[in-house]
Design a protein around this motif. Structure first.
Motif, short mmCIF file in Angstrom:
data_model
loop_
_atom_site.label_atom_id
_atom_site.label_comp_id
_atom_site.label_asym_id
_atom_site.label_seq_id
_atom_site.Cartn_x
_atom_site.Cartn_y
_atom_site.Cartn_z
N HIS A 208 -27.43 134.54 -42.17
CA HIS A 208 -26.19 135.17 -41.72
C HIS A 208 -26.20 136.63 -42.18
CE1 HIS A 208 -21.58 135.61 -42.25
NE2 HIS A 208 -21.91 135.90 -41.01
N ASP A 209 -26.30 137.52 -41.20
CA ASP A 209 -26.23 138.95 -41.51
C ASP A 209 -24.77 139.37 -41.41
OD1 ASP A 209 -28.93 139.47 -42.01
OD2 ASP A 209 -29.37 139.56 -39.88
N VAL A 210 -24.26 139.88 -42.50
CA VAL A 210 -22.83 140.17 -42.61
C VAL A 210 -22.54 141.59 -42.14
CG1 VAL A 210 -20.89 140.25 -44.22
CG2 VAL A 210 -22.74 138.62 -44.58
N ASN A 211 -21.49 141.72 -41.34
CA ASN A 211 -21.04 143.03 -40.87
C ASN A 211 -20.78 143.93 -42.08
OD1 ASN A 211 -19.90 144.61 -38.50
ND2 ASN A 211 -18.19 144.69 -39.91
N GLN A 212 -21.40 145.10 -42.08
CA GLN A 212 -21.23 146.09 -43.13
C GLN A 212 -21.41 145.46 -44.52
OE1 GLN A 212 -17.69 148.50 -42.50
NE2 GLN A 212 -17.88 148.27 -40.30
N GLY A 213 -22.40 144.58 -44.64
CA GLY A 213 -22.63 143.93 -45.92
C GLY A 213 -24.05 143.44 -46.05
N GLY A 214 -24.22 142.40 -46.83
CA GLY A 214 -25.54 141.87 -47.13
C GLY A 214 -25.98 140.76 -46.21
N ARG A 215 -26.89 139.95 -46.70
CA ARG A 215 -27.46 138.85 -45.94
C ARG A 215 -27.30 137.57 -46.74
NH1 ARG A 215 -33.32 138.55 -43.00
NH2 ARG A 215 -32.05 139.20 -41.25
N ARG A 216 -26.82 136.51 -46.08
CA ARG A 216 -26.73 135.19 -46.69
C ARG A 216 -27.84 134.33 -46.10
NH1 ARG A 216 -21.56 136.34 -45.48
NH2 ARG A 216 -20.25 136.66 -47.28
N LYS A 217 -28.58 133.65 -46.97
CA LYS A 217 -29.64 132.76 -46.51
C LYS A 217 -29.26 131.32 -46.84
CE LYS A 217 -33.37 136.09 -46.92
NZ LYS A 217 -34.67 136.39 -47.52
N ALA B 281 -18.49 141.19 -31.61
CA ALA B 281 -19.67 140.70 -30.91
C ALA B 281 -20.62 140.07 -31.91
CB ALA B 281 -20.37 141.84 -30.17
N THR B 282 -21.40 139.11 -31.45
CA THR B 282 -22.38 138.44 -32.30
C THR B 282 -23.71 138.36 -31.57
OG1 THR B 282 -20.66 137.11 -33.35
CG2 THR B 282 -22.91 136.33 -33.57
N LEU B 283 -24.77 138.59 -32.33
CA LEU B 283 -26.13 138.40 -31.84
C LEU B 283 -26.67 137.11 -32.47
CD1 LEU B 283 -27.41 142.04 -32.33
CD2 LEU B 283 -26.55 141.00 -30.22
N PHE B 284 -27.41 136.33 -31.69
CA PHE B 284 -27.94 135.05 -32.14
C PHE B 284 -29.45 135.02 -31.94
CE2 PHE B 284 -23.62 134.21 -30.77
CZ PHE B 284 -23.13 133.34 -31.72
N ALA B 285 -30.16 134.45 -32.90
CA ALA B 285 -31.58 134.09 -32.73
C ALA B 285 -31.61 132.56 -32.69
CB ALA B 285 -32.43 134.62 -33.88
N ILE B 286 -32.36 132.02 -31.75
CA ILE B 286 -32.43 130.57 -31.56
C ILE B 286 -33.86 130.10 -31.82
CG2 ILE B 286 -31.99 128.68 -29.94
CD1 ILE B 286 -29.50 130.49 -30.55
N GLU B 287 -33.99 129.05 -32.62
CA GLU B 287 -35.30 128.45 -32.90
C GLU B 287 -35.17 126.93 -32.87
OE1 GLU B 287 -36.65 129.97 -36.65
OE2 GLU B 287 -36.73 132.04 -35.92
N ASP B 288 -36.05 126.28 -32.16
CA ASP B 288 -36.08 124.81 -32.08
C ASP B 288 -34.72 124.22 -31.71
OD1 ASP B 288 -38.81 124.78 -32.78
OD2 ASP B 288 -38.30 124.87 -34.92
N GLY B 289 -34.03 124.88 -30.80
CA GLY B 289 -32.77 124.36 -30.29
C GLY B 289 -31.57 124.55 -31.19
N LEU B 290 -31.72 125.34 -32.27
CA LEU B 290 -30.62 125.59 -33.19
C LEU B 290 -30.49 127.08 -33.47
CD1 LEU B 290 -31.31 122.70 -35.72
CD2 LEU B 290 -29.44 122.80 -34.07
N ILE B 291 -29.34 127.49 -33.96
CA ILE B 291 -29.09 128.89 -34.29
C ILE B 291 -29.78 129.20 -35.61
CG2 ILE B 291 -27.33 130.61 -34.85
CD1 ILE B 291 -25.39 128.90 -33.07
N ALA B 292 -30.70 130.17 -35.57
CA ALA B 292 -31.46 130.55 -36.77
C ALA B 292 -30.85 131.78 -37.46
CB ALA B 292 -32.91 130.82 -36.42
N ARG B 293 -30.15 132.60 -36.69
CA ARG B 293 -29.56 133.81 -37.27
C ARG B 293 -28.30 134.17 -36.50
NH1 ARG B 293 -30.00 138.58 -35.29
NH2 ARG B 293 -32.04 138.20 -34.34
N VAL B 294 -27.27 134.56 -37.24
CA VAL B 294 -26.02 135.07 -36.68
C VAL B 294 -25.79 136.45 -37.29
CG1 VAL B 294 -23.50 134.83 -36.77
CG2 VAL B 294 -24.91 132.85 -36.25
N THR B 295 -25.59 137.44 -36.43
CA THR B 295 -25.25 138.79 -36.87
C THR B 295 -23.99 139.21 -36.12
OG1 THR B 295 -27.61 139.28 -37.11
CG2 THR B 295 -26.10 141.15 -37.12
N THR B 296 -22.87 139.28 -36.84
CA THR B 296 -21.59 139.60 -36.20
C THR B 296 -21.21 141.04 -36.50
OG1 THR B 296 -20.91 137.30 -36.39
CG2 THR B 296 -19.16 138.92 -36.05
#
Length: 136
Positions: free
Chosen positions: A35-44, A108-123
């Motif tokens: 999860h890439d956080v708007n104006q912030g860091g990254r949560r894994k 708005a949100t950008l999504f990366a999809i891998e193996d039929g699931l959401i791998a990354r969300v960037t809002t």
């Protein structure tokens, strides 16, 4: 994965969001979710994202409306544009005091999809616009 399948996955994710169903959102995510956080860091990881969602549920009451979902032909990427209709219900650290202020904010949100699931969300949203709405 097809574009149609990606659009359906993103729709399930947002339907769960609008119901306040954190487990439903988590079910849409891959084990290595980021999860890439708007104006912030990254949560894994899903555990950190769950904690984030629980915090958000205590602090904000939000519903996404006017959702438009787009997907790459191969289904590997997706995007959504929406309007957040929210209420600020508990003060969030470092932000203006909460007094039940209502706000309406495009996002708005950008999504990366891998193996039929959401791998990354960037809002993305305009934090300064949100602050102006709740502080004014």
């Amino acid at each position: 994965m097809t574009a149609r399948a990606t659009e359906s996955l993103i729709r399930r994710y947002y339907d769960a969001f609008n119901r306040g169903d954190i487990d439903g959102m988590l079910a849409c995510l891959s084990p290595g979710f980021v999860h890439d956080v708007n104006q912030g860091g990254r949560r894994k990881g899903k555990a950190k994202f769950k904690s984030f969602c629980e915090h958000m549920s205590r602090t904000y009451k939000e519903e996404l409306k006017d959702i438009v979902i787009m997907a790459a032909k191969d289904g590997s990427r997706g995007a959504a544009e929406f309007v957040v209709h929210g209420k600020y219900i508990a003060t969030d650290e470092g932000l203006p005091p909460a007094k039940g202020q209502k706000y309406k904010l495009p996002g708005a949100t950008l999504f990366a999809i891998e193996d039929g699931l959401i791998a990354r969300v960037t809002t993305h949203y305009n934090l300064n616009d949100w602050i102006r709405q709740v502080a004014g």
